[in-house]
Scaffold this active site. Structure first.
Site, short mmCIF file in Angstrom:
data_model
loop_
_atom_site.label_atom_id
_atom_site.label_comp_id
_atom_site.label_asym_id
_atom_site.label_seq_id
_atom_site.Cartn_x
_atom_site.Cartn_y
_atom_site.Cartn_z
N PHE A 141 5.25 -3.63 -0.20
CA PHE A 141 4.65 -4.53 0.80
C PHE A 141 3.41 -5.18 0.21
O PHE A 141 2.52 -4.50 -0.27
CB PHE A 141 4.28 -3.77 2.09
CG PHE A 141 3.81 -4.69 3.17
CD1 PHE A 141 4.72 -5.36 3.98
CD2 PHE A 141 2.45 -4.95 3.35
CE1 PHE A 141 4.30 -6.26 4.95
CE2 PHE A 141 2.02 -5.83 4.33
CZ PHE A 141 2.94 -6.49 5.13
N ASP A 226 -1.30 -3.63 -6.77
CA ASP A 226 -1.71 -3.89 -5.39
C ASP A 226 -2.29 -2.59 -4.83
O ASP A 226 -1.56 -1.69 -4.43
CB ASP A 226 -0.50 -4.36 -4.58
CG ASP A 226 -0.85 -4.61 -3.12
OD1 ASP A 226 -1.91 -4.16 -2.66
OD2 ASP A 226 -0.03 -5.24 -2.42
N LYS A 255 -8.12 -4.01 2.97
CA LYS A 255 -8.21 -2.97 4.00
C LYS A 255 -9.58 -2.25 4.03
O LYS A 255 -10.48 -2.71 4.69
CB LYS A 255 -7.06 -1.97 3.87
CG LYS A 255 -5.72 -2.60 4.30
CD LYS A 255 -4.67 -1.58 4.69
CE LYS A 255 -3.50 -2.26 5.40
NZ LYS A 255 -2.50 -2.85 4.49
#
Ligand SMILES: *Cc1c(COP(=O)(O)O)cnc(C)c1O
Length: 402
Positions: A141, A226, A255
């Site tokens: 993702f 990532d 995040k």
């Protein structure tokens, strides 16, 4: 807390029904205040939060140093465009570089944007030698903007949105041979999560990241990690790649990057970074002083409060609790996957009932990939809170697993 100070959850839900685009499934609760791992709704109910801020609030709700830094900054300057220098952005870039691989930073506001920047940089770097292809992993993702979405090798997220961006190749996760087979002299980069988060807390074998590093070196491709979900302390190190003897060429993080304030970063080694020249890429809000001050305060909190160590201890306490539960319910718990405060409990049945029943008992958790209970708790969660939440979770799983 005085509940009458807030509009009721019902009123807020009605307002959303009329004025907010319904592209999210939301729990029927309006949240109004948080402190550490506790959060309160508009009716004054208190919840224990094992998934604070969807992984963004890794220091819990309203960590004092972050709150103080933001308060101070908004009274000085709210926004400074990237046509000027500003102290906070330079200091945050230095702090991140020193805790990673010594590269340089480009700031943005989210994970998807950080990955867009990484994909663009890889193509700019490879342009002169005809390298434009990006290899990514099934079940990964990387975000919802078009390039990041194309990089996200999950058909359900592409449905109805095709055609995707050309030049992407997908291979299975944790399979070095598949990556080797997919590489050619047009490969610009391999892009991968060190642990797949949304994909179900999938921890690859120990030789995977070092193996990818070696393959990329041999074949002249860049390695993009990532770390949007794993970064800034989630796994017990600043970055998850630091569990191995290797480093990427490009790393993205968002995040939890700035203590819960919206921020994203792409870091790159200096020789790669110089391909992101003026005019090739930009972000209006990226690296704004509020986000950078918040990020500096987050790093200070993690260091001063020894939270990397605490994260490992929290992970071990969860592991002990879940191992006991698995011994009791071997048919229902397939696997326990934990690194620091990144926690996956792989069930043999759909986990959505577990989430709903925990919410009824005022414990906030998440389910991903259908059958994986995902917890991304705060680094300052207490032992009592762990035990209290695990007791609720165990009761619910016993109840649902019949
Ligand atoms: C959440 C996430 C993203 C997307 O981040 P946004 O801030 O929602 O754009 C990208 N990569 C990973 C690994 C993530 O967990």
């Amino acid at each position: 807390m005085d509940p009458s100070a807030h509009q009721s959850s019902t009123e807020t839900i009605a307002q959303f029904g009329k004025y907010v685009i319904p592209n999210y499934r939301r729990y029927p609760v309006s949240l109004v205040r948080g402190e550490g791992s506790w959060i309160w709704d508009a009716e004054g109910h208190r919840y224990l939060d094992f998934f604070p801020g969807w992984g963004c609030n890794m220091l819990g709700h309203c960590p004092p140093r972050v709150v103080e830094a933001v308060r101070e900054q908004v009274g000085q300057l709210i926004h400074v465009p990237n046509t000027w220098y500003m102290e906070a952005q330079g200091a945050f870039a230095q702090a991140l570089s020193e805790r990673a691989f010594g590269g340089q930073c480009f700031f943005c506001n989210s994970g998807a944007e950080a990955n867009e920047a990484a994909i663009k940089l890889a193509r700019l770097y490879g342009y002169g030698s005809g390298r434009f292809k990006i290899i990514t992993m099934e079940g990964g993702f990387h975000g919802r903007t078009y390039a990041a979405l194309t990089a996200t090798a999950q058909p359900k997220y592409h449905a109805g949105l095709e055609p995707m961006l050309p030049g992407f190749t997908y291979v299975p996760y944790d399979d070095l041979q598949a990556v080797a087979n997919a590489m050619d002299d047009q490969t610009a980069a391999v892009m991968v999560e060190p642990i797949q988060g949304e994909g179900g807390i999938n921890v690859p074998s120990a030789d995977y990241l070092p193996g990818l590093r070696k393959l990329c070196n041999e074949r002249g491709a860049l390695l993009i990690l990532d770390e949007v979900q794993t970064g800034l302390g989630r796994t017990g190190r600043w970055f998850a790649y630091q569990h191995h003897e290797m480093a990427p060429d490009i790393l993205t993080c968002a995040k939890a990057l700035a203590g819960g304030v919206a921020a994203g970063v792409m870091m790159a080694t200096t020789d790669v970074a110089l391909f992101l020249k003026p005019g090739t890429h930009a972000s209006t809000f990226g690296g704004n002083p509020i986000a950078c001050r918040a990020g500096l305060a987050a790093i200070e909190t993690i260091e001063n409060d020894h939270l990397l160590e605490r994260g490992k201890a929290i992970g071990e306490r969860f592991r002990a609790q879940f191992e006991a539960l698995r011994a009791e319910l071997p048919e229902h718990i397939r696997e326990i996957r934990i690194l620091g405060v990144m926690i996956g409990l792989d069930l043999t049945f759909d986990a959505s009932d577990v989430v709903a029943k925990c919410l009824e008992r005022r414990l906030l958790i998440n389910a991903t990939h259908g059958h994986v209970v995902r917890l991304l708790p705060a680094l300052n969660l207490s032992d009592d809170q762990i035990d209290e939440g695990c007791a609720i979770l165990a009761e619910v799983i016993r109840e649902v697993a019949v």
